[in-house]
Structure formats: C-alpha cells, structure tokens
Scaffold this motif. Structure first.
Motif, PDB file in Angstrom:
ATOM      1  N   HIS A   1      43.408 -32.682 104.715  1.00 49.30           N
ATOM      2  CA  HIS A   1      42.767 -33.354 103.587  1.00 49.30           C
ATOM      3  C   HIS A   1      41.263 -33.091 103.609  1.00 49.30           C
ATOM      4  O   HIS A   1      40.618 -32.997 102.551  1.00 49.30           O
ATOM      5  N   LYS A   2      40.726 -32.920 104.793  1.00 46.66           N
ATOM      6  CA  LYS A   2      39.299 -32.617 104.929  1.00 46.66           C
ATOM      7  C   LYS A   2      39.024 -31.132 104.698  1.00 46.66           C
ATOM      8  O   LYS A   2      38.131 -30.776 103.929  1.00 46.66           O
ATOM      9  N   SER A   3      39.793 -30.254 105.333  1.00 44.88           N
ATOM     10  CA  SER A   3      39.508 -28.816 105.225  1.00 44.88           C
ATOM     11  C   SER A   3      39.832 -28.256 103.845  1.00 44.88           C
ATOM     12  O   SER A   3      39.223 -27.285 103.396  1.00 44.88           O
ATOM     13  N   HIS A   4      40.792 -28.862 103.137  1.00 46.75           N
ATOM     14  CA  HIS A   4      41.156 -28.415 101.789  1.00 46.75           C
ATOM     15  C   HIS A   4      40.664 -29.404 100.726  1.00 46.75           C
ATOM     16  O   HIS A   4      41.233 -29.497  99.645  1.00 46.75           O
ATOM     17  N   HIS A   5      39.590 -30.097 101.053  1.00 46.72           N
ATOM     18  CA  HIS A   5      39.098 -31.161 100.187  1.00 46.72           C
ATOM     19  C   HIS A   5      38.794 -30.677  98.773  1.00 46.72           C
ATOM     20  O   HIS A   5      39.094 -31.370  97.792  1.00 46.72           O
TER      21      HIS A   5
ATOM     22  N   ARG B   1      43.067 -33.445  91.617  1.00 48.12           N
ATOM     23  CA  ARG B   1      43.004 -34.848  91.212  1.00 48.12           C
ATOM     24  C   ARG B   1      42.161 -35.018  89.956  1.00 48.12           C
ATOM     25  O   ARG B   1      42.526 -35.763  89.041  1.00 48.12           O
ATOM     26  N   SER B   2      41.037 -34.308  89.881  1.00 48.82           N
ATOM     27  CA  SER B   2      40.151 -34.449  88.724  1.00 48.82           C
ATOM     28  C   SER B   2      40.801 -33.924  87.447  1.00 48.82           C
ATOM     29  O   SER B   2      40.503 -34.399  86.349  1.00 48.82           O
ATOM     30  N   ARG B   3      41.721 -32.957  87.590  1.00 45.95           N
ATOM     31  CA  ARG B   3      42.430 -32.410  86.428  1.00 45.95           C
ATOM     32  C   ARG B   3      43.686 -33.215  86.084  1.00 45.95           C
ATOM     33  O   ARG B   3      44.406 -32.869  85.158  1.00 45.95           O
ATOM     34  N   GLY B   4      43.982 -34.241  86.856  1.00 44.98           N
ATOM     35  CA  GLY B   4      45.156 -35.048  86.587  1.00 44.98           C
ATOM     36  C   GLY B   4      46.454 -34.436  87.062  1.00 44.98           C
ATOM     37  O   GLY B   4      47.538 -34.919  86.718  1.00 44.98           O
TER      38      GLY B   4
END
Length: 343
Positions: free
Chosen positions: A70-74, A81-84
């Motif tokens: 989750h950190k390395s592919h943030h 997430r921003s694109r829904g």
C-alpha cells in the motif's frame, strides 16, 4: 516510432501499456491483443446471459493491499481511488483472515474496470479474439501469427498469458529458451477452479448477514467462497442481486477435464445445502478457470523473464511474481523497465 505488441489484456498487460504511454509518450505505438472477447483476464467482469446490464465478477473478487505494498504502490492506489475505480471494502466479510495492516478494496463497476482504466490511459490499439500462435524473428522485429490467419511485425513483444500457453507457442521461442529458463517456466504451478454467477430478479432479497463468506473445508469439500457480489462491491441499486460461488482447488482439479455445464449441477446442489431456501435465479453463468491463482511462481519472483534482448521479447504476469493485484503491478513495472531500456 517503435511498435510494441502486448499479448494479454489483463492487469499486467494493461498497466504495462499505460506505463509505456506515460513515459515514452508518442515514441511508441502500443497494440494489445487478447484471445478473449473482452478485457480483464482473470479480473474480468461477466454479464448475465439475459441482461447485459447485470454483472458479476467471476474471477478476482477484490484487491487486498498489504501495508508494505500500500505504501510502495501508493500512487496507483491513489489514482484508482480518485477516479472512483476503487473503494474501501466496508461490507461484512465472514471467515476472512488478513494480515495486520492489510487494506481491502472493491470495484463498484466490477474488477475489469481496473484493467479498462489502464487501457484507456494507454491509448493502445486494442484487438480482441486475436489468439497468438507463433513468433518468428525477422531481422530487428518479430513476426507474430494469429490463429485465424494473418501476421504482423512488431519491434517488441510482451507475453502476459499463462505460462503453459507461452510454452505452447510455435516458431522460434522454444529455441531461444535456455535450459535454466525452461526449468523455471516448467516449475510454475496454477490452481484450477470453477466459478458460478447466479443472477436474481429486482424483487429478490438474499437473506444473509454477510456480503462475502469463506467456507471451511469441514462445511463443504466443493465450495470455498460465496459472495453477494452486488452487495460486496456496492453496485448501483435498481438491479437484482448477484451471487458468486468459487469452488475449492481440490474440487477444481478433480473435475478439471469435465465440461463446466456438467459440473454446474454439482456446485448448485452443494450451494443449496449451504444456503437452504435460496431463491430461483433468472440466469446462471459458469466458468472454468484452468489457470486460476499461481501456487508456485518462477523461483525468485523476478517479475519478468527476458527471452530475447533485441528485438525485445519479454514475459510477464503473476507467474513471475505472485498471484494478486500487487504481484501483477510489480511484474508490469519490471517489464516496463526492460522495455524502456531497450526502446
């Protein structure tokens, strides 16, 4: 301008195409071929046989990101997430055993929406029902043949289909493999399983407390996973619920050579034992995943295997890393590194 062919419109292939476009921009012409009739690979979203607006995920179910990934592919998670495309999984899950710090995401528009997002961003020329059968070297390019006839030449080729399908390719690929590479590819092992999607009418309410349920071996030797797919991924209201069932790996292996329609009644009988009183569905769609999750990847998980440096011929996919979203992302990144250096 270099012509790059990516074989396989799954997660690894689509992200690789996206990375090429963003980094090399108009220096490359990207072409994606897939033998299926739609994008997604094992992240495909299937439509109801009776209503194309009614869908369910028959392959990958959701995205689980460990704290480290989750950190390395943030940046990728933030983009999706921003694109829904991704949302946090907040529906009740029964029997899930996650590592501490794992974050689970669902796709409101189905798992294939991840692949479609990257393909759209790539601007690639996308062709379905293009089944690759052979590769031949022609000077500084690769001549790639299709099952239905015809061939095209490319300056670089990326193969992201399952390893057994790579090894079946005709032409010069077999002569290029070193003894070590052949041994590594032969060591890859896939699980096999069957999946069903049951589609119900809009007036049906599935009376269960969970959205996802993992079934123990003591409960059933046949079924390992059940999901109220529409509830799991927060699908838009207005359509009836859909129920997804995955069999266990031993059951899949036991019935692997049988037709999926012959196995379907066995799965349904077991499902009704687990969920007595289940309403009658409007339609059912079944699928046999001969190559489901990778149980044993290429030793060392290098992310890619370069079969020929110039012109580049590179293999990628979860078989070269590990069998989940982040494994495919890692593979796409490693394949992209090779292509960037070569092109």
């Amino acid at each position: 301008m270099s012509r790059v062919l990516i074989v396989g419109a799954g997660l690894t292939g689509s992200l690789c195409a996206c990375l090429l476009r963003r980094e090399l921009k108009n220096k490359v012409k990207i072409v994606v071929w897939d033998k299926a009739r739609g994008a997604g690979g094992r992240m495909s979203t299937s439509r109801s046989p009776d209503d194309s607006s009614h869908s369910a995920d028959l392959g990958a179910q959701y995205v689980s990101a460990t704290a480290a990934y989750h950190k390395s592919h943030h940046s990728l998670y933030s983009e999706l997430r921003s694109r829904g495309v991704l949302q946090l999984l907040d529906a009740p899950v029964e029997g899930l055993k996650d590592k501490e710090g794992t974050v689970n995401y669902v796709t409101p528009r189905g798992m294939s929406s991840i692949v479609r997002h990257f393909l759209t961003e790539s601007g690639a020329d996308l062709f379905f029902e293009h089944h690759v059968t052979a590769l031949y070297r022609r000077g500084a390019s690769w001549e790639v043949h299709r099952k239905l006839g015809g061939s095209e030449e490319f300056d670089a080729v990326v193969l992201t289909m399952p390893v057994p399908q790579i090894l079946e390719l005709q032409g010069e690929l077999g002569d290029m493999l070193s003894v070590s590479q052949r041994q590594q590819l032969d060591s890859v092992v896939y699980s096999s399983r069957f999946a069903l999607a049951l589609f119900f009418g809009p007036d049906v309410v599935l009376d269960v407390s969970w959205a996802v349920r993992y079934v123990s071996q003591s409960e059933s030797s046949c079924i390992r996973y059940i999901a109220v797919d529409s509830r799991k991924r927060n699908a838009a209201p207005g359509r009836g619920p859909s129920l997804v069932v995955h069999t266990s790996v031993p059951f899949g292996l036991q019935h692997l050579e049988r037709d999926k329609q012959d196995v379907q009644p066995i799965i349904l009988e077991e499902l009704h034992k687990l969920l007595p009183g289940l309403p009658q569905p409007i339609s059912i769609k079944s699928h046999k995943w001969r190559f489901s999750q990778v149980q044993s990847a290429v030793p060392g998980s290098p992310g890619q295997m370069t079969l020929h440096p110039q012109p580049p011929l590179v293999c990628g996919g979860d078989a070269f890393c590990h069998s989940n979203f982040d494994g495919c992302v890692e593979s796409a990144l490693r394949v992209f590194d090779v292509l960037k250096a070569s092109l």
